[in-house]
Design an enzyme around this catalytic site. Sequence first.
Site, PDB file in Angstrom:
ATOM      1  N   GLU A  79       7.530   3.737  14.468  1.00 49.88           N
ATOM      2  CA  GLU A  79       8.439   4.173  13.414  1.00 49.88           C
ATOM      3  C   GLU A  79       8.347   5.640  13.407  1.00 49.88           C
ATOM      4  O   GLU A  79       7.411   6.284  13.596  1.00 49.88           O
ATOM      5  CB  GLU A  79       7.796   3.500  12.165  1.00 49.88           C
ATOM      6  CG  GLU A  79       7.943   1.941  12.169  1.00 49.88           C
ATOM      7  CD  GLU A  79       7.717   1.533  10.842  1.00 49.88           C
ATOM      8  OE1 GLU A  79       6.852   1.488  10.183  1.00 49.88           O
ATOM      9  OE2 GLU A  79       8.796   0.627  10.394  1.00 49.88           O
TER      10      GLU A  79
ATOM     11  N   CYS B 277      -3.631   1.422   6.922  1.00 51.77           N
ATOM     12  CA  CYS B 277      -3.808   0.688   8.094  1.00 51.77           C
ATOM     13  C   CYS B 277      -4.415   1.736   9.270  1.00 51.77           C
ATOM     14  O   CYS B 277      -4.955   1.431  10.197  1.00 51.77           O
ATOM     15  CB  CYS B 277      -2.550  -0.128   8.837  1.00 51.77           C
ATOM     16  SG  CYS B 277      -1.133   0.874   8.527  1.00 51.77           S
TER      17      CYS B 277
ATOM     18  N   GLU C 141       4.177  -3.659  12.462  1.00 53.05           N
ATOM     19  CA  GLU C 141       3.176  -2.785  12.158  1.00 53.05           C
ATOM     20  C   GLU C 141       1.891  -3.314  11.233  1.00 53.05           C
ATOM     21  O   GLU C 141       2.180  -3.597  10.230  1.00 53.05           O
ATOM     22  CB  GLU C 141       3.688  -1.583  11.176  1.00 53.05           C
ATOM     23  CG  GLU C 141       3.101  -0.389  11.116  1.00 53.05           C
ATOM     24  CD  GLU C 141       2.990   0.434  12.193  1.00 53.05           C
ATOM     25  OE1 GLU C 141       1.773   0.384  12.771  1.00 53.05           O
ATOM     26  OE2 GLU C 141       4.176   0.894  12.645  1.00 53.05           O
TER      27      GLU C 141
ATOM     28  N   ASN D 136       0.844  -1.331  -0.039  1.00 54.20           N
ATOM     29  CA  ASN D 136      -0.056   0.046  -0.047  1.00 54.20           C
ATOM     30  C   ASN D 136       0.887   1.207   0.218  1.00 54.20           C
ATOM     31  O   ASN D 136       0.043   2.226  -0.482  1.00 54.20           O
ATOM     32  CB  ASN D 136      -1.124  -0.125   0.982  1.00 54.20           C
ATOM     33  CG  ASN D 136      -0.443  -0.150   2.450  1.00 54.20           C
ATOM     34  OD1 ASN D 136       0.819  -0.530   2.560  1.00 54.20           O
ATOM     35  ND2 ASN D 136      -1.312   0.262   3.341  1.00 54.20           N
TER      36      ASN D 136
END
Length: 485
Positions: A465, A291, A257, A158
Site C-alpha cells: 500500500e 501492526c 495486510e 485501529n
Amino acid sequence: MLSLNDPLLLKTQLFINGEWVNGDSGNTFPIVNPATGTEICKLASGNKNDTNTAIKCAQNAMQKWRQLTAKYRTQILKQWHALIMENIDDLALILCAEQGKPLAEAKGEIQYGAAYIEWFAEEAKRIYGDIIPSNNANQRLLTVKQPIGVVAAITPWNFPNAMITRKVAPALAAGCAVVVKPAEATPLSALALAELADRAGLPKGLLSIVVGVDAIEIGKALTDHPLVRKLSFTGSTKVGKLLIKQCADTVKKTSMELGGNAPFIVFEDADLDQAVQGAIASKFRNAGQTCVCANRFLVQRSVYQEFTEKFIEQTKKLIVGNGNTENVTMGPLINTDAVQNIHALVTDAERNGATKVLGGAASELGSNYYLPTILTNVTPQMRIFNEEIFGPVAPIIPFDTEEQALELANATEAGLASYVYTQNYARIWRFSENLENGIVGINEGIISSEVAPFGGVKESGNGREGSKYGIDDYIEIKYLCMGGI
Ligand code: ADP
C-alpha cells in the site's frame, strides 16, 4: 454528544450508491466511546442484501468512471483531499471518540490518511503501459493497464480513517469502484469520509460504505460476489486466511495486510537515546495497537541494563487518559477484551520467569485502560514472544551475537515491520538484507509514509500500500499483439 463544527459529518446510516439509507433490515447497533463507555450514537446495521446492492451499483458506476480521463479523476480526488483537510478538527473528534487515540494522534492519522488521497490523485496520471520489442518484424506488442473491477475493502478499527483512504484512493485513481466494510467498532470515520467524497463530487456508486454487526455475513457477500474482482483486507491473520480461502472460488485478486510481530533490535554500538526515542514512538503509538508496533525488544547484553533504564524513564512520562483531554499521550484500548487478552500475555510471561519492571496491570481509569508496561528477562518460549501483543507492553530479550539476534528476529511466521539500531554501516546492510520483513526501520521508529511501500512477507500478507507500487494492486495488465504490419 460530539460538538462538531459541522454536525452533518456524524452519520448514522449506510452510504450506498450515493444515498444515505437505513438498510434492508432496519436494525441498528450502538457505537461506543472506549474512553468513557458511553454511546456515541446508534448506527444502521447493513446485511448481505445491502452489500449486494452496493456491489451492483459499483459495477454500474465504474463503467463511466473508468472511461473518464485520469486528469478528471485526479481533480475529484484532490477536491476530496482538500475537504478532508478543511474538516480535520471534526474528523479528529469523531476518530478520537470512536477509537480512543489522543486528539493530536487522531489529527496525525487524518493528515496521513489524506496524504494517500493526494498521492494517488497524482499517481492516477502515471499509469503507463509499455511497448515491447517483438520477436517478429510484422508484429507490434504493447501493454495497457486497466482497472481491475469492483473492489471490496474490509478494514480494522485501529486506523479508522487511514485504512480506508489507503485502499479507496488507489482503487478510485485506477478507475475502480469500491465497497468498504469498516470495522463495526469504528465506522463513523469511514462514513464521514464518504460524506466528504460526495461533497467533492465523486459520482454516485463509486464509494459505498456498508457497516453492520454481522461481519461474517457482509464479508461472505463481498467474497462470494462474482462482480467483486479484488479484496483488500487489513486485519488479523486468522480472518485474512479465511478471506483468502473465500476468495478462491471466484479467483479474486487479494491484498492482505495482516498481523505483525516486529522485532526491535538494539546493538551495543547504537545511539541509545535515539533507540529509546524510537522505541517509545514505535511501541506506544495508538496504545500499542498497530501492526507495525515493536513487539519484541532484542537488546545486546552489554547495553541491556542501560537501555532498559532509559526506556523505563521515558515510558514513565506517558500520560494515560481520555484522548480528548489535553496532554494525554496514550488513550484507552479498544475494549475490555483487549485489556484482558494483553493481561493474560503479561501473566503468562511472569509465570514463566519474566520480570515486571513497569506497569503490568489494568489502570484505575477504567476497564479499557492498561498501564504502559515493560517486562525484562523474556524468553522465546513465552506466549508474549510469539503472539502479537496489540497493546502497551514491551518485552525485552537479551542477545549476545549478531547471528543470535537475527535468529531471534526471524523466529516468527509474521514478517511485517522490523527496527534495527546500530551505527555500523556494514551491519546495517548485512542485517537489513537478512531480516524476513517487508519493512525495516534503521535508526528510525516511525516508518509509514504514503510515498513508501507498506506491506509484509510470510504470514503478514501480500501486496503493498502506498508508493508507486500501491496502484498495481488495483490494475490488470492487458497485452495487445498487433500482427500484419
Ligand atoms: P481485529 O482482531 O483487529 O478486530 P479482525 O480481523 O477481527 O481484526 O477484524 C478486521 C476486520 O475484519 C473488521 O472489519 C471485522 O469486522 C472484519 N471481520 C472479522 N471477521 C470477519 C469475517 N469472518 N469475514 C469478513 N470480515 C470479518
